[in-house]
Design a protein around this motif. Structure first.
Motif, PDB file in Angstrom:
ATOM      1  N   VAL A 101      38.899  62.048  41.873  1.00 40.89           N
ATOM      2  CA  VAL A 101      40.158  61.354  42.160  1.00 40.89           C
ATOM      3  C   VAL A 101      39.873  59.896  42.501  1.00 40.89           C
ATOM      4  N   LEU A 102      38.842  59.648  43.298  1.00 43.63           N
ATOM      5  CA  LEU A 102      38.478  58.265  43.631  1.00 43.63           C
ATOM      6  C   LEU A 102      38.070  57.479  42.390  1.00 43.63           C
ATOM      7  N   LEU A 103      37.349  58.112  41.492  1.00 38.71           N
ATOM      8  CA  LEU A 103      36.954  57.454  40.247  1.00 38.71           C
ATOM      9  C   LEU A 103      38.178  57.057  39.421  1.00 38.71           C
ATOM     10  N   CYS A 104      39.164  57.935  39.360  1.00 39.76           N
ATOM     11  CA  CYS A 104      40.409  57.607  38.644  1.00 39.76           C
ATOM     12  C   CYS A 104      41.115  56.426  39.292  1.00 39.76           C
ATOM     13  N   LEU A 105      41.156  56.395  40.616  1.00 39.90           N
ATOM     14  CA  LEU A 105      41.804  55.279  41.324  1.00 39.90           C
ATOM     15  C   LEU A 105      41.060  53.966  41.099  1.00 39.90           C
ATOM     16  N   VAL A 106      39.732  54.021  41.061  1.00 39.84           N
ATOM     17  CA  VAL A 106      38.941  52.819  40.773  1.00 39.84           C
ATOM     18  C   VAL A 106      39.227  52.334  39.351  1.00 39.84           C
ATOM     19  N   GLY A 107      39.368  53.261  38.408  1.00 44.47           N
ATOM     20  CA  GLY A 107      39.691  52.896  37.033  1.00 44.47           C
ATOM     21  C   GLY A 107      41.034  52.187  36.933  1.00 44.47           C
ATOM     22  N   ILE A 108      42.020  52.664  37.676  1.00 42.80           N
ATOM     23  CA  ILE A 108      43.331  52.005  37.689  1.00 42.80           C
ATOM     24  C   ILE A 108      43.210  50.606  38.276  1.00 42.80           C
ATOM     25  N   LYS A 109      42.451  50.480  39.333  1.00 43.43           N
ATOM     26  CA  LYS A 109      42.260  49.160  39.955  1.00 43.43           C
ATOM     27  C   LYS A 109      41.618  48.196  38.957  1.00 43.43           C
ATOM     28  N   ILE A 110      40.636  48.656  38.207  1.00 45.62           N
ATOM     29  CA  ILE A 110      39.974  47.809  37.205  1.00 45.62           C
ATOM     30  C   ILE A 110      40.960  47.389  36.115  1.00 45.62           C
ATOM     31  N   ILE A 111      41.787  48.332  35.656  1.00 44.19           N
ATOM     32  CA  ILE A 111      42.775  47.994  34.622  1.00 44.19           C
ATOM     33  C   ILE A 111      43.753  46.934  35.121  1.00 44.19           C
ATOM     34  N   THR A 112      44.239  47.089  36.343  1.00 40.67           N
ATOM     35  CA  THR A 112      45.200  46.107  36.860  1.00 40.67           C
ATOM     36  C   THR A 112      44.529  44.765  37.140  1.00 40.67           C
ATOM     37  N   MET A 113      43.273  44.783  37.579  1.00 39.55           N
ATOM     38  CA  MET A 113      42.557  43.517  37.805  1.00 39.55           C
ATOM     39  C   MET A 113      42.314  42.805  36.485  1.00 39.55           C
ATOM     40  N   LYS A 114      42.004  43.553  35.439  1.00 37.29           N
ATOM     41  CA  LYS A 114      41.760  42.961  34.127  1.00 37.29           C
ATOM     42  C   LYS A 114      43.009  42.239  33.640  1.00 37.29           C
ATOM     43  N   LYS A 115      44.152  42.861  33.793  1.00 31.80           N
ATOM     44  CA  LYS A 115      45.405  42.240  33.351  1.00 31.80           C
ATOM     45  C   LYS A 115      45.673  40.963  34.155  1.00 31.80           C
ATOM     46  N   LYS A 116      45.447  40.998  35.443  1.00 31.64           N
ATOM     47  CA  LYS A 116      45.672  39.805  36.271  1.00 31.64           C
ATOM     48  C   LYS A 116      44.707  38.683  35.889  1.00 31.64           C
ATOM     49  N   LEU A 117      43.460  39.034  35.602  1.00 34.11           N
ATOM     50  CA  LEU A 117      42.484  38.025  35.198  1.00 34.11           C
ATOM     51  C   LEU A 117      42.860  37.403  33.854  1.00 34.11           C
ATOM     52  N   LEU A 118      43.336  38.231  32.926  1.00 32.95           N
ATOM     53  CA  LEU A 118      43.762  37.707  31.627  1.00 32.95           C
ATOM     54  C   LEU A 118      44.983  36.795  31.763  1.00 32.95           C
ATOM     55  N   GLN A 119      45.899  37.161  32.631  1.00 32.24           N
ATOM     56  CA  GLN A 119      47.072  36.308  32.843  1.00 32.24           C
ATOM     57  C   GLN A 119      46.672  34.991  33.499  1.00 32.24           C
ATOM     58  N   ALA A 120      45.735  35.042  34.438  1.00 31.52           N
ATOM     59  CA  ALA A 120      45.275  33.817  35.090  1.00 31.52           C
ATOM     60  C   ALA A 120      44.570  32.909  34.090  1.00 31.52           C
ATOM     61  N   ALA A 121      43.791  33.504  33.195  1.00 30.80           N
ATOM     62  CA  ALA A 121      43.094  32.705  32.166  1.00 30.80           C
ATOM     63  C   ALA A 121      44.099  32.062  31.220  1.00 30.80           C
ATOM     64  N   GLU A 122      45.154  32.769  30.860  1.00 36.50           N
ATOM     65  CA  GLU A 122      46.185  32.197  29.987  1.00 36.50           C
ATOM     66  C   GLU A 122      46.909  31.063  30.684  1.00 36.50           C
TER      67      GLU A 122
END
Length: 126
Positions: A101-122
């Motif tokens: 369950v913790l691994l799944c939550l970490v995966g979600i955090k990575i996905i949301t961080m990736k989107k925020k990083l891509l938006q910041a780069a744009e």
């Protein structure tokens, strides 16, 4: 998250209804089984409505992983706590479930961080 909790409630109601039917444990509560079935169906319909509503406003890449993880957590929690399935697992197996369950939550955090990083780069390239 609410959609996944609704799904967990729906599964719980269906499981309880079927267990009462198969174990002939309904006794004099014959009206309870159809009521629980109707509640489970209503819960499933509401679950679908919430999921579609989330897909309308957010990206599918954000909604689906969060939904699936919340669904997994609510089903595991329902089974372990309410249906008392924890007695079928050893302490080590319960630890593995918790780590999964913790691994799944970490995966979600990575996905949301990736989107925020891509938006910041744009935003910086504009």
């Amino acid at each position: 998250m609410n959609s996944a909790l609704q799904s967990g409630i729906s599964v719980l109601m269906m499981k309880l209804s079927f267990e009462m039917i198969w174990n002939e444990d309904a006794g004099g509560h014959y009206l309870l089984i159809p009521m629980m079935g109707m509640f489970a169906i209503a819960s499933a319909i509401y679950n679908l409505h919430l999921l579609n509503h989330a897909m309308k406003y957010y990206s599918q890449m954000e909604v689906v992983p969060v939904y699936q993880t919340a669904l997994l957590i609510s089903w595991i929690g329902t089974g372990l706590i309410i249906l008392d399935e924890k007695k079928f697992y050893s302490g080590l197996e319960l630890t593995y479930i918790f780590l999964s369950v913790l691994l799944c939550l970490v995966g979600i955090k990575i996905i949301t961080m990736k989107k925020k990083l891509l938006q910041a780069a744009e935003d910086t390239t504009r």
